[in-house]
Design a protein around this motif. Sequence first.
Motif, PDB file in Angstrom:
ATOM      1  N   LEU A 127       0.810  -1.213   0.000  1.00 29.59           N
ATOM      2  CA  LEU A 127       0.000   0.000   0.000  1.00 29.59           C
ATOM      3  C   LEU A 127       0.846   1.266   0.000  1.00 29.59           C
ATOM      4  O   LEU A 127       0.544   2.225  -0.723  1.00 29.59           O
ATOM      5  CB  LEU A 127      -0.914  -0.002   1.229  1.00 29.59           C
ATOM      6  CG  LEU A 127      -1.947   1.119   1.334  1.00 29.59           C
ATOM      7  CD1 LEU A 127      -2.944   1.026   0.192  1.00 29.59           C
ATOM      8  CD2 LEU A 127      -2.659   1.047   2.684  1.00 29.59           C
ATOM      9  N   LEU A 128       1.932   1.272   0.793  1.00 28.42           N
ATOM     10  CA  LEU A 128       2.703   2.501   1.007  1.00 28.42           C
ATOM     11  C   LEU A 128       4.111   2.464   0.433  1.00 28.42           C
ATOM     12  O   LEU A 128       4.825   3.467   0.520  1.00 28.42           O
ATOM     13  CB  LEU A 128       2.793   2.790   2.522  1.00 28.42           C
ATOM     14  CG  LEU A 128       1.469   2.922   3.265  1.00 28.42           C
ATOM     15  CD1 LEU A 128       1.722   3.071   4.757  1.00 28.42           C
ATOM     16  CD2 LEU A 128       0.665   4.101   2.737  1.00 28.42           C
ATOM     17  N   GLY A 129       4.509   1.341  -0.121  1.00 34.00           N
ATOM     18  CA  GLY A 129       5.865   1.243  -0.643  1.00 34.00           C
ATOM     19  C   GLY A 129       6.896   1.208   0.473  1.00 34.00           C
ATOM     20  O   GLY A 129       6.677   0.595   1.529  1.00 34.00           O
ATOM     21  N   LEU A 130       8.024   1.885   0.279  1.00 36.05           N
ATOM     22  CA  LEU A 130       9.099   1.880   1.266  1.00 36.05           C
ATOM     23  C   LEU A 130       8.633   2.439   2.609  1.00 36.05           C
ATOM     24  O   LEU A 130       9.072   1.989   3.674  1.00 36.05           O
ATOM     25  CB  LEU A 130      10.288   2.703   0.749  1.00 36.05           C
ATOM     26  CG  LEU A 130      11.551   2.712   1.624  1.00 36.05           C
ATOM     27  CD1 LEU A 130      12.088   1.296   1.790  1.00 36.05           C
ATOM     28  CD2 LEU A 130      12.604   3.621   1.015  1.00 36.05           C
ATOM     29  N   LEU A 131       7.724   3.404   2.580  1.00 39.91           N
ATOM     30  CA  LEU A 131       7.193   3.964   3.823  1.00 39.91           C
ATOM     31  C   LEU A 131       6.501   2.893   4.660  1.00 39.91           C
ATOM     32  O   LEU A 131       6.509   2.955   5.892  1.00 39.91           O
ATOM     33  CB  LEU A 131       6.210   5.089   3.503  1.00 39.91           C
ATOM     34  CG  LEU A 131       5.538   5.787   4.699  1.00 39.91           C
ATOM     35  CD1 LEU A 131       6.580   6.436   5.600  1.00 39.91           C
ATOM     36  CD2 LEU A 131       4.519   6.805   4.215  1.00 39.91           C
TER      37      LEU A 131
END
Length: 220
Positions: A127-131
């Motif tokens: 959903l948020l990638g690396l974050l």
Amino acid sequence: MSQTATQIAQKIEAAQKRQITVTDIRAPHSGDGRGMTSVYLVLGWVIGGYLTATIMGMAAGSRPANRHRTLIRLAVLVPYALVSGLAGAVIVGPVFDALGGHFWSLTGIGTLVVLASAATALALQTLLGLLGTGVVVLLFVVLGNPSSGGVYPAPLLPSFWSAIGQALPPGAGTTLVRNTVYFSGNATTSALWVLGAYAAGGALLAWAASWWRERRTAEL
């Protein structure tokens, strides 16, 4: 908590020139030291779960997960969780005799803890990638470890940490292991629901997030 109560009682009785005798009706197993094995066991399962999900997310050049890749990753997590749960049960049981006598129960608990951690990590990273990785570390390590009740029990924690502890996998997992080993599985229902919610909810969110990403890509 029992150690704190004992120290307070000893100080009070010493001031009155009396001594007390302490009887521990649930003494830690011989290899469990101060009863800390459960929290380190669960923390190892949690960290292993989200690291495995992260590694799979970084595979193939970190390509965004579509629904097909997400289902494959979720399928791979199941045997990994089983092996991880089995390995943890071997280490704390036959190897170190810290939490012996509950081999298959601990294997099942470990499998559930790893699935809860890994599926949630996969969902947030999709959903948020690396974050999403940062959010996972914040939830499971920065917030989850101190509030787990492993080092200091919930009644001795500040209100914020006491309130969130059992709602996160490290706290729920620690309670589930301890109550299974030392208290015949009593008061474990809430912990099972919490871990099951993270495992099932994480899997559903991962699939939904990958479907949402596919739609966005198609629209662009």
